[in-house]
Write a protein that holds these residues in place. Structure first.
Motif, PDB file in Angstrom:
ATOM      1  N   ASN A 172      12.979   3.135 -54.490  1.00  0.00           N
ATOM      2  CA  ASN A 172      14.338   2.619 -54.651  1.00  0.00           C
ATOM      3  C   ASN A 172      14.687   2.626 -56.128  1.00  0.00           C
ATOM      4  O   ASN A 172      14.210   1.821 -56.904  1.00  0.00           O
ATOM      5  CB  ASN A 172      14.422   1.181 -54.117  1.00  0.00           C
ATOM      6  CG  ASN A 172      15.864   0.706 -54.083  1.00  0.00           C
ATOM      7  OD1 ASN A 172      16.679   1.162 -54.884  1.00  0.00           O
ATOM      8  ND2 ASN A 172      16.147  -0.188 -53.158  1.00  0.00           N
ATOM      9  N   ALA A 173      15.491   3.637 -56.503  1.00  0.00           N
ATOM     10  CA  ALA A 173      15.818   3.822 -57.916  1.00  0.00           C
ATOM     11  C   ALA A 173      16.540   2.622 -58.497  1.00  0.00           C
ATOM     12  O   ALA A 173      16.318   2.232 -59.639  1.00  0.00           O
ATOM     13  CB  ALA A 173      16.660   5.080 -58.111  1.00  0.00           C
ATOM     14  N   ASP A 174      17.404   1.960 -57.721  1.00  0.00           N
ATOM     15  CA  ASP A 174      18.161   0.801 -58.216  1.00  0.00           C
ATOM     16  C   ASP A 174      17.230  -0.347 -58.588  1.00  0.00           C
ATOM     17  O   ASP A 174      17.304  -0.919 -59.674  1.00  0.00           O
ATOM     18  CB  ASP A 174      19.147   0.313 -57.147  1.00  0.00           C
ATOM     19  CG  ASP A 174      20.386   1.208 -57.107  1.00  0.00           C
ATOM     20  OD1 ASP A 174      20.461   2.075 -58.021  1.00  0.00           O
ATOM     21  OD2 ASP A 174      21.209   1.015 -56.210  1.00  0.00           O
ATOM     22  N   VAL A 175      16.368  -0.623 -57.606  1.00  0.00           N
ATOM     23  CA  VAL A 175      15.406  -1.703 -57.858  1.00  0.00           C
ATOM     24  C   VAL A 175      14.572  -1.368 -59.082  1.00  0.00           C
ATOM     25  O   VAL A 175      14.366  -2.185 -59.964  1.00  0.00           O
ATOM     26  CB  VAL A 175      14.513  -1.930 -56.619  1.00  0.00           C
ATOM     27  CG1 VAL A 175      13.409  -2.933 -56.935  1.00  0.00           C
ATOM     28  CG2 VAL A 175      15.345  -2.381 -55.444  1.00  0.00           C
ATOM     29  N   GLU A 176      14.133  -0.103 -59.116  1.00  0.00           N
ATOM     30  CA  GLU A 176      13.284   0.323 -60.218  1.00  0.00           C
ATOM     31  C   GLU A 176      13.972   0.101 -61.561  1.00  0.00           C
ATOM     32  O   GLU A 176      13.418  -0.515 -62.477  1.00  0.00           O
ATOM     33  CB  GLU A 176      12.936   1.805 -60.028  1.00  0.00           C
ATOM     34  CG  GLU A 176      11.811   2.255 -60.920  1.00  0.00           C
ATOM     35  CD  GLU A 176      11.526   3.734 -60.722  1.00  0.00           C
ATOM     36  OE1 GLU A 176      10.859   4.067 -59.736  1.00  0.00           O
ATOM     37  OE2 GLU A 176      11.980   4.536 -61.563  1.00  0.00           O
ATOM     38  N   ASN A 177      15.206   0.571 -61.649  1.00  0.00           N
ATOM     39  CA  ASN A 177      15.943   0.405 -62.910  1.00  0.00           C
ATOM     40  C   ASN A 177      16.149  -1.057 -63.275  1.00  0.00           C
ATOM     41  O   ASN A 177      16.007  -1.456 -64.435  1.00  0.00           O
ATOM     42  CB  ASN A 177      17.308   1.086 -62.812  1.00  0.00           C
ATOM     43  CG  ASN A 177      17.165   2.589 -63.002  1.00  0.00           C
ATOM     44  OD1 ASN A 177      16.163   3.039 -63.579  1.00  0.00           O
ATOM     45  ND2 ASN A 177      18.113   3.350 -62.486  1.00  0.00           N
ATOM     46  N   GLN A 178      16.444  -1.845 -62.229  1.00  0.00           N
ATOM     47  CA  GLN A 178      16.673  -3.281 -62.458  1.00  0.00           C
ATOM     48  C   GLN A 178      15.423  -3.937 -63.029  1.00  0.00           C
ATOM     49  O   GLN A 178      15.468  -4.688 -64.003  1.00  0.00           O
ATOM     50  CB  GLN A 178      17.038  -3.931 -61.126  1.00  0.00           C
ATOM     51  CG  GLN A 178      18.189  -4.886 -61.271  1.00  0.00           C
ATOM     52  CD  GLN A 178      18.595  -5.430 -59.902  1.00  0.00           C
ATOM     53  OE1 GLN A 178      18.167  -4.930 -58.855  1.00  0.00           O
ATOM     54  NE2 GLN A 178      19.428  -6.412 -59.908  1.00  0.00           N
TER      55      GLN A 178
END
Lengths: 671, 392
Positions: A472-478
């Motif tokens: 999950n790229a979003d979670v990762e970035n967050q």
């Protein structure tokens, strides 16, 4: 004549009276107490803080900060001397009479009225009784005088006249002591007179001796002084400082003192064993300089001036310092300096003044051993300095040069405080395997390196997400973003910064959960950075237990940096110790006078208590048929119970020799 | 007629000092001189001139003391034998204090001082018990216990002196350097002075009173050694490394001991005076010694204390002149010594010149003890200064 005493007689009676003398002794005792309760000769600001303005001024006007030099205290001593002198003057004629007169003109009636007296009849004639009496009294150590009258003979004897010498010696001894100590050796009296005349004014500013104005200086021929000076090894001085109330005077010496070397020796326990200075006296009057070693209890006396080893301190040691900036934007900087000097520092966001205050070679501290016992241990050299910022605010630091082992771990220790009244708070910087701050500083700098933090955050997040099989790229970035953000907060503001962040971003009921989450994220991020730091260092493989211990210690230290107050860790890298010997230099011409008075006093006291002036009278009257009537009487001015025993003994001797036949028949008649 | 003449001669002629001495007196003198010679031969090379001087003065001093007070001879000999025996038990190793039975339970300095403490308390109880029960035997026992306490205490100090050298020759010093050591000295001086007066006045009823102050000192000593570990032997600070310490401190404690004795005798005086007034047939008025005797002992003790205190203060000033750069610095300890001196000077003036006696003077002597205790203890506790060697 007796009915109308003149004013002067009354004055003399008053001054010489026992009541006045005893009152003075008591008043002096009470006045002396003041100076022991109120610490004397402290800086005036201390008194001001302690008492407040009103009491400070009142006590100051009463001279309570230097009671024993106060005018009223000296006045008591002067009155005491006058009182003793008057007393001695008044009693002396009487004592001379006591010493000279055997009182052989005594009346029979008064002998019979005495407390110690005995009448006896003797079978001896007048001449034999006289001879026997003389023999007895001389054997007892009496000096005698004989008076022959028409119908009787009186033999008067006395001994123990030294008792009266005891009176003179004690009282004159006190006057001699007070003269020697209170006049000849009273340096504050001379200074006070100088101040009244306006020729002297104590200096209150902290000036180098050379800048002290002439009105605060005393010439070398000053009769008495007691002051001190600190002389660094290899230096010399020809002045000392005399403390006067809240200031000082500069006293010039008639010679020049050089301190060649100062040494402290220690016992095996680390306690100091001896303080010694090798001195050289330079004096034009000397054919060559005089060398001498002084130590505590072993002063040097040169030309009536005594030089004592009083204390010691730093004499401006040479120090090399390395400044490790906590902010990685700035470079490491080296400073070379001397104790007691100030240095401008600029390699920071602000300008600071570094004030080097003290260097200590030994620090014997209570340290907890691995077995839990507290033992004294020398933890090596330390430096004390202040860092003053542009606004004039200063923090005081005490940094130890060598790493200190605490429960198996090594740390560089730095103490900090904002006021001398506070205890030091300590920063413990963990020391790496090479014994330096390299790893800690690199870790700290890595934490401040956003790029690096981001990179390692990315790596660790990816790894853990892969392990958890999440994509999950979003979670990762967050996660990465908050890792970088929190790490940067912690690296600059510590855990306080994190708490602040939580308080501003979350309502109260969510804070606990948030802080738990934050700590997890932060910890993961910093662990990742730390592993990066180890890689840079060249450590291969997984970090071991010791490495993780170092990590924990580093976080504890970084957490404290924000309140440490200094932008650098200042590490002493080398030093050259220069010690200063604290000398006390005195000139007291009254010393031998005081000693003379003391010897008089000591001898006098024993004579007064242990010798009594005893008198014996023997009255011999012919009683017909070659017999005699005898009256024996005696008195003593001291120790009556003892004299009573003595007189009994004498009575027996007389009864059994001169009056023996009478006592045979009439044994109890005279008891 | 010739025999009569001889009898008269013997009555009149005063025997000289040497004729009055017995065989034991000469043995005593011989022993002291032999011991002094031995010490000089054995240790003379490590003593400085002043220490040799002190040794040379100690010998005639001890001889004279033994001649003047005969009981001092067996006392000193017993202490010497015990001390030497203890040194022999140590056989050069300080560790033996814990392992050798005779040291661990009797003659190491700490054990000896514990024995002294216990015996002094027992003697106090026995003196009071004997006084209350009017039992001569109990009072004699109390005297014997007091002697035993003094023997153990003095032995303890002597052994402590030896131990200080055993631990480390550099540590070695006479045990009069801190509060713990001088408290023992105080107990010993007070006890010895008391026994002297007890013999002189042939009266044992004051023992409880005087030993009460010793027991109080013992109480402090025990607290100080258990709570503060004060019994540990430490090396001397540089300021105390002086031969002056050997004479200044003991002289002072003759003074302190005598003042303490005077004040406790004054307590008895007040009890007796009160008893005579209120209850002439009561206990205090009949069992305690007559007022004149109490008054006389008080005066003698204060005079003795004053004389020694004067000498001690002068010696202290001379030491200060060598150590601190001035014979008088108005240091709190010095100043309080002066206050004590002035206090007793005033007392003696009133007594000798004005002839004051009785209850007020007894009260004054008691107050004097408080002034003395403050000078000796209070200054160290509450005031700081140069003289802070025995901190609590």
């Amino acid at each position: 004549m007796r009915n109308t005493p003149t004013a002067s007689t009354r004055l003399i009676n008053f001054l010489g009276s026992m009541n006045l003398a005893i009152s003075l002794l008591v008043v002096l005792a009470i006045a002396s107490i003041i100076g022991t309760i109120l610490k004397q000769n402290q800086p005036y600001t201390d008194y001001q803080i302690k008492f407040g303005p009103f009491w400070f001024d009142l006590f100051k006007s009463m001279g309570l900060y230097d009671v024993y030099a106060a005018a009223w205290f000296l006045a008591i001593l002067v009155v005491l001397v006058i009182s003793i002198a008057t007393c001695v003057g008044r009693n002396t004629p009487g004592i001379l009479r006591e010493l000279r007169h055997f009182r052989e003109n005594v009346q029979e009636k008064s002998l019979r009225a005495m407390k110690h007296q005995l009448s006896l009849s003797s079978p001896m004639d007048n001449t034999a009784a006289q001879a026997m009496t003389q023999r007895i009294l001389h054997a007892q150590g009496f000096k005698t005088r004989q008076k022959v009258a028409d119908d009787h003979v009186v033999i008067a004897g006395m001994k123990g006249r030294a008792n009266h010498w005891g009176y003179w010696l004690t009282h004159l001894g006190m006057i001699v002591i007070l003269f020697g100590g209170g006049i000849l050796d009273n340096s504050s009296l001379a200074i006070r007179i100088g101040e009244w005349q306006g020729t002297l004014k104590p200096e209150t500013r902290n000036l180098p001796a050379a800048d002290v104005p002439a009105i605060s200086q005393l010439p070398p021929d000053n009769a008495t002084y007691r002051g001190s000076v600190d002389i660094p090894e290899g230096n010399h001085a020809n002045i000392i400082f005399l403390p006067v109330r809240d200031g000082y005077l500069v006293q010039h010496l008639p010679f020049d003192v050089e301190v060649k070397d100062f040494r402290v020796e220690h016992y095996s326990t680390g306690m100091p064993k001896s303080f010694e200075s090798d001195l050289v006296i330079h004096d034009k009057a000397l054919p060559k300089p005089l060398e001498a070693t002084i130590s505590v209890n072993h002063p040097l006396v040169y030309n009536g001036v005594a030089i004592y080893q009083a204390n010691f301190g730093d004499g401006g040691s040479k120090i090399n310092l390395r400044l490790h900036p906590f902010n990685s934007q700035f470079a490491v900087q080296d400073v070379e300096g001397n104790i007691f000097r100030d240095y401008k520092l600029s390699s920071s966001t602000q300008n600071y003044t570094l004030e080097l205050k003290d260097f200590r070679l030994f620090n014997i501290n209570d340290m907890e051993e691995p077995d839990g016992k507290v033992k004294k241990r020398n933890i090596g050299p330390s430096i004390t300095f202040k860092l003053r910022d542009a606004t004039g605010q200063a923090m005081e630091y005490q940094n130890y040069m060598n790493p200190v082992n605490i429960k198996g771990q090594n740390y560089l220790i730095s103490g900090v405080r904002s006021s001398p009244a506070d205890p030091f708070r300590y920063l413990h910087i963990p020391v790496d395997t090479k014994g330096g701050t390299g790893r800690f500083m690199r870790f700290l700098s890595d934490l401040q390196n956003t790029e690096l933090v981001k990179k390692s955050a990315l790596e660790t997040t990816r790894t853990s997400m892969q392990q958890a099989q999440m994509q999950n790229a979003d979670v990762e970035n967050q996660v990465i973003e908050s890792m970088v953000h929190l790490t940067s907060i912690f690296a600059t503001k510590g855990s306080d910064g994190i708490m602040q962040e939580i308080t501003t971003r979350f309502p109260e009921d969510k804070r606990e959960a948030a802080s738990e989450a934050f700590m997890k994220v932060l910890n993961a991020s910093m662990r990742a950075v730390y592993q990066e730091t180890l890689k840079q260092e060249g450590v291969t493989g997984e970090p071991n237990e010791a490495d993780w211990m170092f990590f924990d210690d580093s976080l504890l230290a970084i957490d404290k940096i924000s309140s440490y107050g200094s932008p650098w860790l200042i590490q002493m890298t080398s030093f050259k110790q220069i010690e200063a010997s604290g000398l006390q230099i005195t000139r007291s011409p009254g010393k031998s006078v005081v000693y003379l008075g003391s010897i008089m006093l000591a001898i006098g006291v024993f004579l007064l208590f242990y010798v009594s002036h005893r008198r014996i009278w023997v009255w011999i009257k012919p009683a017909g048929d070659k017999q005699s009537e005898i009256v024996l009487a005696g008195s003593s001015n001291r120790n009556q119970p003892e004299f009573e025993l003595y007189f009994k003994h004498l009575q027996d001797t007389f009864t059994q020799t001169i009056g023996r036949e009478v006592t045979h028949g009439n044994a109890t008649g005279n008891d | 007629m010739a025999t009569q003449q001889e009898m008269i001669d013997s009555l009149i002629e005063q025997p000289g000092l040497f004729q009055r001495l017995g065989l034991t007196d000469w043995l005593w003198a011989g022993l002291i001189l032999a011991a002094t010679a031995f010490v000089f031969v054995q240790y003379g090379q490590v003593m400085d001139a002043y220490e040799i001087g002190i040794l040379a003065m100690t010998a005639p001093g001890l001889v004279a003391l033994g001649w003047f007070w005969k009981s001092f001879q067996p006392y000193a000999l017993t202490v010497a034998v015990f001390s030497l025996f203890s040194a022999w038990l140590y056989s050069g190793s300080y560790a033996n204090a814990e392992s050798v039975f005779g040291l661990k339970f009797l003659l190491s300095s700490q054990s000896a001082i514990m024995w002294m403490s216990a015996l002094f308390v027992m003697a106090t109880v026995a003196y009071f018990g004997g006084l209350l029960a009017n039992s001569d035997f109990t009072q004699k026992t109390a005297t014997a216990i007091t002697w035993a306490a003094l023997i153990m205490g003095f032995t303890g100090l002597m052994v402590r002196w030896y131990e200080s050298y055993l631990i480390d020759p550099e540590f070695g010093h006479i045990p009069v350097s801190n509060l713990y050591e001088v408290f023992i000295l105080f107990c010993l001086m007070t006890g010895l002075l008391y026994l002297y007066y007890e013999q002189q006045y042939k009266n044992r009823s004051l023992g409880g009173f005087v030993l009460l102050v010793i027991s109080a000192a013992v109480g402090f000593l025990l607290w100080y050694s258990f709570e503060r570990n004060a019994a540990k032997i430490l090396p001397l600070v540089p300021a105390l490394k002086s031969y002056w310490m050997k004479i200044h401190v003991p002289a002072n404690f003759v003074g302190y001991g005598a003042f303490a004795l005077a004040s406790m005798v004054s307590v008895a005086y007040l009890l007796r005076a009160n008893g005579e007034k209120n209850n002439p047939q009561g206990f205090a008025a009949t069992r305690l010694p007559p007022l004149e005797m109490l008054d006389d002992i008080t005066y003698k003790a204060i005079a003795l204390g004053f004389a020694f205190f004067t000498v001690a203060t002068i010696l202290g000033a001379m030491w200060a002149a060598e150590a601190w750069g001035g014979y008088w610095s108005w240091d709190p300890k010095e100043t309080w010594a002066l206050i004590v001196w002035l206090n007793y000077a005033a007392w003696l003036h009133l007594r000798l010149s004005k002839g004051w006696r009785g209850v007020p003077m007894a009260w004054w002597a008691i107050i004097g003890l408080f002034v003395t205790v403050f000078a000796f203890l209070g200054v160290n506790m509450f005031l700081s200064g140069l003289h802070s060697y025995g901190e609590l």
